[in-house]
Design a protein around this motif. Structure first.
Motif, mmCIF file in Angstrom:
data_model
loop_
_atom_site.group_PDB
_atom_site.id
_atom_site.type_symbol
_atom_site.label_atom_id
_atom_site.label_comp_id
_atom_site.label_asym_id
_atom_site.label_seq_id
_atom_site.Cartn_x
_atom_site.Cartn_y
_atom_site.Cartn_z
ATOM 1 N N GLY A 7 52.565 5.297 5.225
ATOM 2 C CA GLY A 7 52.355 5.823 6.568
ATOM 3 C C GLY A 7 53.532 6.559 7.172
ATOM 4 N N GLU A 8 54.513 6.929 6.357
ATOM 5 C CA GLU A 8 55.689 7.655 6.849
ATOM 6 C C GLU A 8 55.442 9.165 6.759
ATOM 7 O OE1 GLU A 8 59.561 5.523 5.590
ATOM 8 O OE2 GLU A 8 58.128 5.111 3.969
ATOM 9 N N GLY A 9 54.680 9.688 7.707
ATOM 10 C CA GLY A 9 54.260 11.076 7.659
ATOM 11 C C GLY A 9 55.393 12.088 7.695
ATOM 12 N N GLU A 10 56.312 11.899 8.628
ATOM 13 C CA GLU A 10 57.410 12.861 8.750
ATOM 14 C C GLU A 10 58.306 12.822 7.516
ATOM 15 O OE1 GLU A 10 57.667 15.192 10.910
ATOM 16 O OE2 GLU A 10 55.891 14.467 11.986
ATOM 17 N N ARG A 11 58.535 11.626 6.996
ATOM 18 C CA ARG A 11 59.341 11.504 5.781
ATOM 19 C C ARG A 11 58.636 12.169 4.601
ATOM 20 N NH1 ARG A 11 63.178 9.028 2.838
ATOM 21 N NH2 ARG A 11 62.600 8.071 0.843
ATOM 22 N N ALA A 12 57.342 11.955 4.473
ATOM 23 C CA ALA A 12 56.583 12.571 3.395
ATOM 24 C C ALA A 12 56.644 14.091 3.487
ATOM 25 C CB ALA A 12 55.132 12.098 3.431
ATOM 26 N N ALA A 13 56.513 14.624 4.706
ATOM 27 C CA ALA A 13 56.555 16.075 4.903
ATOM 28 C C ALA A 13 57.924 16.644 4.522
ATOM 29 C CB ALA A 13 56.222 16.415 6.353
ATOM 30 N N ALA A 14 58.983 15.958 4.936
ATOM 31 C CA ALA A 14 60.331 16.422 4.600
ATOM 32 C C ALA A 14 60.584 16.353 3.097
ATOM 33 C CB ALA A 14 61.365 15.592 5.351
ATOM 34 N N LEU A 15 60.116 15.276 2.477
ATOM 35 C CA LEU A 15 60.331 15.102 1.045
ATOM 36 C C LEU A 15 59.603 16.163 0.233
ATOM 37 C CD1 LEU A 15 60.068 11.216 0.659
ATOM 38 C CD2 LEU A 15 62.105 12.615 0.279
ATOM 39 N N VAL A 16 58.355 16.462 0.599
ATOM 40 C CA VAL A 16 57.602 17.434 -0.188
ATOM 41 C C VAL A 16 58.168 18.840 0.021
ATOM 42 C CG1 VAL A 16 55.726 18.104 1.424
ATOM 43 C CG2 VAL A 16 55.273 17.937 -1.026
ATOM 44 N N ALA A 17 58.645 19.134 1.218
ATOM 45 C CA ALA A 17 59.264 20.442 1.458
ATOM 46 C C ALA A 17 60.551 20.586 0.646
ATOM 47 C CB ALA A 17 59.544 20.629 2.949
ATOM 48 N N ASP A 18 61.389 19.547 0.663
ATOM 49 C CA ASP A 18 62.625 19.569 -0.126
ATOM 50 C C ASP A 18 62.322 19.689 -1.617
ATOM 51 O OD1 ASP A 18 64.137 19.363 2.139
ATOM 52 O OD2 ASP A 18 64.516 17.209 1.943
ATOM 53 N N HIS A 19 61.270 19.013 -2.054
ATOM 54 C CA HIS A 19 60.869 19.040 -3.464
ATOM 55 C C HIS A 19 60.483 20.456 -3.889
ATOM 56 C CE1 HIS A 19 58.640 18.177 -7.128
ATOM 57 N NE2 HIS A 19 57.535 18.631 -6.561
ATOM 58 N N ILE A 20 59.627 21.109 -3.110
ATOM 59 C CA ILE A 20 59.145 22.446 -3.455
ATOM 60 C C ILE A 20 60.275 23.464 -3.371
ATOM 61 C CG2 ILE A 20 57.574 24.301 -2.767
ATOM 62 C CD1 ILE A 20 55.695 22.065 -1.686
ATOM 63 N N GLU A 21 60.996 23.441 -2.260
ATOM 64 C CA GLU A 21 62.061 24.430 -2.063
ATOM 65 C C GLU A 21 63.237 24.169 -2.991
ATOM 66 O OE1 GLU A 21 61.312 25.463 2.649
ATOM 67 O OE2 GLU A 21 62.727 23.880 2.122
ATOM 68 N N GLY A 22 63.518 22.885 -3.268
ATOM 69 C CA GLY A 22 64.635 22.554 -4.151
ATOM 70 C C GLY A 22 64.425 23.067 -5.561
ATOM 71 N N PHE A 23 63.209 22.914 -6.088
ATOM 72 C CA PHE A 23 62.926 23.426 -7.424
ATOM 73 C C PHE A 23 63.058 24.940 -7.444
ATOM 74 C CE2 PHE A 23 60.108 25.272 -10.569
ATOM 75 C CZ PHE A 23 60.494 24.603 -11.720
ATOM 76 N N TYR A 24 62.566 25.598 -6.411
ATOM 77 C CA TYR A 24 62.648 27.051 -6.330
ATOM 78 C C TYR A 24 64.093 27.515 -6.310
ATOM 79 C CZ TYR A 24 62.002 31.752 -4.323
ATOM 80 O OH TYR A 24 62.037 33.093 -4.098
ATOM 81 N N ARG A 25 64.923 26.845 -5.491
ATOM 82 C CA ARG A 25 66.340 27.226 -5.419
ATOM 83 C C ARG A 25 67.028 27.007 -6.760
ATOM 84 N NH1 ARG A 25 66.101 24.505 -0.415
ATOM 85 N NH2 ARG A 25 67.035 22.663 -1.401
ATOM 86 N N THR A 26 66.765 25.863 -7.393
ATOM 87 C CA THR A 26 67.396 25.562 -8.681
ATOM 88 C C THR A 26 67.020 26.590 -9.727
ATOM 89 O OG1 THR A 26 67.371 23.195 -8.188
ATOM 90 C CG2 THR A 26 67.600 23.837 -10.500
ATOM 91 N N ALA A 27 65.753 26.931 -9.785
ATOM 92 C CA ALA A 27 65.277 27.900 -10.778
ATOM 93 C C ALA A 27 65.854 29.280 -10.500
ATOM 94 C CB ALA A 27 63.765 27.950 -10.774
ATOM 95 N N ARG A 28 65.925 29.660 -9.256
ATOM 96 C CA ARG A 28 66.458 30.989 -8.908
ATOM 97 C C ARG A 28 67.952 31.069 -9.237
ATOM 98 N NH1 ARG A 28 63.401 35.352 -7.665
ATOM 99 N NH2 ARG A 28 64.759 35.974 -5.957
ATOM 100 N N LEU A 29 68.668 29.981 -8.942
ATOM 101 C CA LEU A 29 70.112 29.974 -9.249
ATOM 102 C C LEU A 29 70.328 30.033 -10.752
ATOM 103 C CD1 LEU A 29 71.394 27.316 -6.715
ATOM 104 C CD2 LEU A 29 71.896 29.765 -6.702
ATOM 105 N N ALA A 30 69.447 29.344 -11.524
ATOM 106 C CA ALA A 30 69.600 29.344 -12.976
ATOM 107 C C ALA A 30 69.367 30.726 -13.537
ATOM 108 C CB ALA A 30 68.607 28.356 -13.599
#
Length: 242
Positions: A219-242
């Motif tokens: 039931g931690e909605g805000e935490r879930a939203a932050a985590l999924v955003a970090d997950h999606i954007e983090g992979f994108y940043r890592t791949a772009r930097l690579a």
């Protein structure tokens, strides 16, 4: 009653869920199916459409994520796939045409995913029933296999995110995510090819997936939203930097 005719126009070039979707749309329009009717079993559908039973099973999962059908396991009167909503034909047709004729910019897909999935997990947090959480959890269990080929991992990854978005219960959001599924899979595969350490990356992705789903379940909605955003954007940043 479900029509006996097969979809014969170019069916070898179309994904199975699109075949099933077209059949459902045609039979709803013709009055052969109504909301609340049950689809034929996997064996019957496979025979009608000329595809394998695993392909039909996959198609039903996609239609369930789109909110077109609801499924129940077992052999009783409530088992099988029941039509619960008419397909969102204009939306799926437009996105299907776009995906077939052009390449969506990776950055646009990422931004759209962040918007949709952040909202979806926030809405689903604390409201998703245990049986609804079982589907994405099963996908994560399958992704934990250390012998899993990379391509299969990517396919399960995309399917997990579609299932995650479907937890919010919004048919339109689920339909968009299902329609974007191939584009998501495509950009992830392309980006992952240049990652310097795939093993480290896949371990990180598994942990992030589990954390998002756990936040939804608790039931931690805000935490879930932050985590999924970090997950999606983090992979994108890592791949772009690579």
């Amino acid at each position: 009653m479900w029509s006996d005719h097969k979809v014969s126009v170019g069916f070898h070039l179309v994904r199975t869920h699109e075949l099933v979707l077209r059949q459902v749309e045609a039979d709803l329009a013709a009055g052969r199916l109504r909301l609340g009717d049950r689809l034929p079993g996997e064996r019957a559908l496979a025979g009608q459409l000329g595809v394998s039973r695993p392909s039909v099973r996959e198609a039903i999962r996609v239609l369930e994520a789109m909110g077109v059908v609801r499924t129940a396991v077992g052999s009783g009167p409530d088992a099988g796939a029941v039509i619960v909503a008419e397909p969102a034909s204009p939306l799926t047709a437009t996105l299907r045409l776009h995906l077939a004729t052009s390449h969506l910019p990776m950055g646009d897909i990422v931004q759209t995913r962040v918007l949709l999935e952040s909202w979806a997990v926030r809405e689903a947090a604390g409201r998703a029933e245990p049986e609804e959480l079982a589907a994405p959890r099963h996908l994560l269990d399958a992704m934990d296999d250390p012998e899993l080929p990379r391509e299969r991992f990517h396919l399960l990854d995309a399917e997990f995110h579609v299932a995650l978005a479907a937890l919010a219960g919004n048919v339109l959001v689920a339909t968009i995510m299902a329609s974007l599924r191939d584009a998501i899979h495509g950009y992830v595969v392309a980006a992952a090819a240049d990652l310097p350490d795939w093993n480290a990356t896949v371990d990180m992705l598994r942990q992030q997936h589990r954390a998002v789903l756990a936040a939804v379940a608790s039931g931690e909605g805000e935490r879930a939203a932050a985590l999924v955003a970090d997950h999606i954007e983090g992979f994108y940043r890592t791949a772009r930097l690579a």
